[in-house]
Write a protein that holds these residues in place. Structure first.
Motif, mmCIF file in Angstrom:
data_model
loop_
_atom_site.group_PDB
_atom_site.id
_atom_site.type_symbol
_atom_site.label_atom_id
_atom_site.label_comp_id
_atom_site.label_asym_id
_atom_site.label_seq_id
_atom_site.Cartn_x
_atom_site.Cartn_y
_atom_site.Cartn_z
ATOM 1 N N THR A 189 0.791 -0.963 -0.054
ATOM 2 C CA THR A 189 -0.203 -0.047 0.145
ATOM 3 C C THR A 189 0.862 1.277 -0.128
ATOM 4 O O THR A 189 1.800 1.532 0.840
ATOM 5 C CB THR A 189 -0.696 -0.032 1.153
ATOM 6 N N ALA A 194 -2.454 4.860 2.134
ATOM 7 C CA ALA A 194 -2.780 4.785 3.521
ATOM 8 C C ALA A 194 -3.387 5.914 4.088
ATOM 9 O O ALA A 194 -4.292 5.659 4.884
ATOM 10 C CB ALA A 194 -1.572 4.152 4.226
ATOM 11 N N ARG A 197 -7.015 6.341 3.122
ATOM 12 C CA ARG A 197 -7.738 5.394 3.982
ATOM 13 C C ARG A 197 -8.029 5.700 5.481
ATOM 14 O O ARG A 197 -8.961 5.523 5.841
ATOM 15 C CB ARG A 197 -7.311 3.989 3.771
ATOM 16 N N LEU A 198 -6.946 6.136 6.094
ATOM 17 C CA LEU A 198 -7.137 6.505 7.235
ATOM 18 C C LEU A 198 -7.403 7.929 7.576
ATOM 19 O O LEU A 198 -7.731 8.565 8.708
ATOM 20 C CB LEU A 198 -5.528 6.433 7.907
ATOM 21 N N VAL A 270 -5.498 1.221 18.568
ATOM 22 C CA VAL A 270 -5.433 1.160 17.252
ATOM 23 C C VAL A 270 -5.552 -0.454 17.266
ATOM 24 O O VAL A 270 -4.475 -1.117 17.733
ATOM 25 C CB VAL A 270 -4.244 1.758 16.486
ATOM 26 N N GLU A 273 -4.847 -4.979 13.525
ATOM 27 C CA GLU A 273 -4.865 -5.012 11.925
ATOM 28 C C GLU A 273 -4.653 -3.874 11.210
ATOM 29 O O GLU A 273 -4.462 -3.706 9.948
ATOM 30 C CB GLU A 273 -6.321 -5.819 11.606
ATOM 31 N N ARG A 274 -4.826 -2.714 11.866
ATOM 32 C CA ARG A 274 -4.732 -1.524 11.323
ATOM 33 C C ARG A 274 -3.292 -0.661 11.502
ATOM 34 O O ARG A 274 -3.108 0.047 10.746
ATOM 35 C CB ARG A 274 -5.754 -0.366 11.857
ATOM 36 N N GLU A 277 -0.996 -0.156 8.363
ATOM 37 C CA GLU A 277 -1.460 0.813 7.424
ATOM 38 C C GLU A 277 -1.132 1.946 8.082
ATOM 39 O O GLU A 277 -0.536 3.312 7.171
ATOM 40 C CB GLU A 277 -3.071 0.850 7.357
ATOM 41 N N LEU A 278 -0.972 2.250 9.376
ATOM 42 C CA LEU A 278 -0.647 3.371 10.031
ATOM 43 C C LEU A 278 0.632 3.797 9.889
ATOM 44 O O LEU A 278 1.251 4.987 9.866
ATOM 45 C CB LEU A 278 -1.300 3.191 11.630
#
Length: 388
Positions: A189, A194, A197-198, A270, A273-274, A277-278
């Motif tokens: 990603t 990312a 999406r966030l 958080v 699974e996130r 991406e973070l």
């Protein structure tokens, strides 16, 4: 598992999907990777019956973490005794002294390895625990360590604490860093995607830290550093603090008092699974710890995601990153050093490794399979010594 696999009983603290702590994350990663290194795993943690369901019976929750301490200790002892009756292990692997201590009498003739992930008593002191409680914790730790044949520490810095504070012989100590599933953090990603999406801004540098919100993590310094960056340098960087803990309200007040509501965000917990991406959304990560950091799992996670990470020169943090770049280690702790380091990193004044170099370093040094093989070697040492 294969013939000849070493049989281990892994005594942990909590089950990571139920409780999110650094020790629990590393226990979770390690017990899943050890079978690939020739170590059969059974284990026990303070947790629910769901633990056994999720692990096909390999790991059992002996009771809820919220249960009164005497009941938890009795349950831990029963769980150890039962596990040994069902199948005698070759090695007891202690990740948390408190839950190992009640069963010391029933594990007397079995090789034991202690994973020293920090001075439990000293950490409590930093967070303001009563002196009597500290002394009791220290006594429990020493009792367990007196029974251990080998010790695994996350860094040479923590090895020195183990030998000086607990009287452990240096010859019995082995340095093995923490482990992460590098493939899980190395997501396909782009950073801009990312951020999209966030719902994070595309046009601002993003500084990330993932920490428990407790005193020794240096989060107050990091917020103050952002105030210095904004005031002195006109920086438009945004700081994201992911995690939960008792300091949440105090940190939020600090953010408001310094007028940083648009520049510093407390994300709270958080979900695991996130996190990849973070990390990918961040420009850099920062570990601002001021005391008692053996490794700092955020370092390995951030690098695995391809994001460079600045660390304070505390405990084992320098050991975790200096093999990649010495510029990742700040000269000292405190808001001034953090502000200067972040500003230089964002402006190109420090040699920040690229994304691929970060990922390659994490894969070579911290991947679950790599660390599991090193841990297995220590277990075999302990068993071999016990059989002589």
């Amino acid at each position: 598992m294969g013939r000849g696999a070493l049989k281990s009983l892994q005594i942990g603290m909590h089950w990571f999907p139920e409780r999110a702590g650094g020790l629990d994350r590393m226990y979770y990663s390690l017990v899943r990777a050890l079978p690939g290194a020739g170590v059969a795993v059974r284990g026990m943690v303070a947790g629910s019956p769901r633990v056994a369901h999720d692990t096909d019976g390999a790991i059992h929750g002996f009771g809820p973490a919220a249960q009164a301490l005497p009941l938890r200790l009795m349950a831990a002892r029963r769980a150890v005794a039962k596990a040994i009756r069902v199948e005698r292990p070759d090695v007891i692997s202690s990740h948390f002294a408190l839950y190992t201590w009640p069963g010391l009498d029933v594990t007397r003739d079995i090789a034991q390895v202690s994973h020293f992930q920090g001075p439990w008593a000293d950490e409590s002191g930093v967070e303001g625990a009563a002196t009597l409680g500290q002394r009791a914790k220290h006594w429990v730790e020493r009792s367990v360590y007196a029974r251990s044949t080998r010790f695994i520490v996350l860094s040479a810095a923590f090895g020195r604490i183990l030998t000086s504070r607990y009287g452990v012989s240096p010859e019995r100590v082995r340095v093995v860093p923490g482990c992460v599933d590098v493939a899980r953090f190395d997501i396909d990603t782009p950073g801009w995607s990312a951020r999209q999406r966030l719902q994070l801004p595309q046009n601002r540098p993003i500084v990330l830290t993932v920490r428990r919100l407790v005193r020794r993590m240096g989060l107050e310094d990091l917020i103050d550093a952002m105030a210095l960056l904004k005031k002195r340098r006109g920086s438009d960087a945004m700081l994201l603090i992911a995690g939960k803990g008792r300091l949440a309200d105090e940190l939020q007040r600090r953010i408001v008092e310094k007028g940083l509501e648009n520049d510093v965000k407390l994300l709270g917990f958080v979900p695991d699974e996130r996190l990849p991406e973070l990390y990918r959304a961040a420009t850099i990560s920062v570990v601002p710890t001021v005391a008692l950091e053996g490794f700092g799992l955020i370092t390995a996670e951030s690098l695995a995601a391809g994001t460079p990470v600045l660390v304070t020169p505390v405990g084992g943090l320098p050991e975790a990153v200096e093999g990649l770049s010495r510029d990742l280690v700040l000269p000292t702790t405190g808001a001034e050093a953090l502000a200067d380091g972040i500003a230089s990193a964002l402006a190109g004044g420090l040699r920040m490794p690229g994304a691929q170099a970060c990922r390659d370093f994490a894969r070579a040094n911290f991947d679950n399979a790599v660390i599991a093989r090193r841990v297995a070697e220590v277990y075999r040492e302990a068993v071999a010594e016990g059989s002589v």
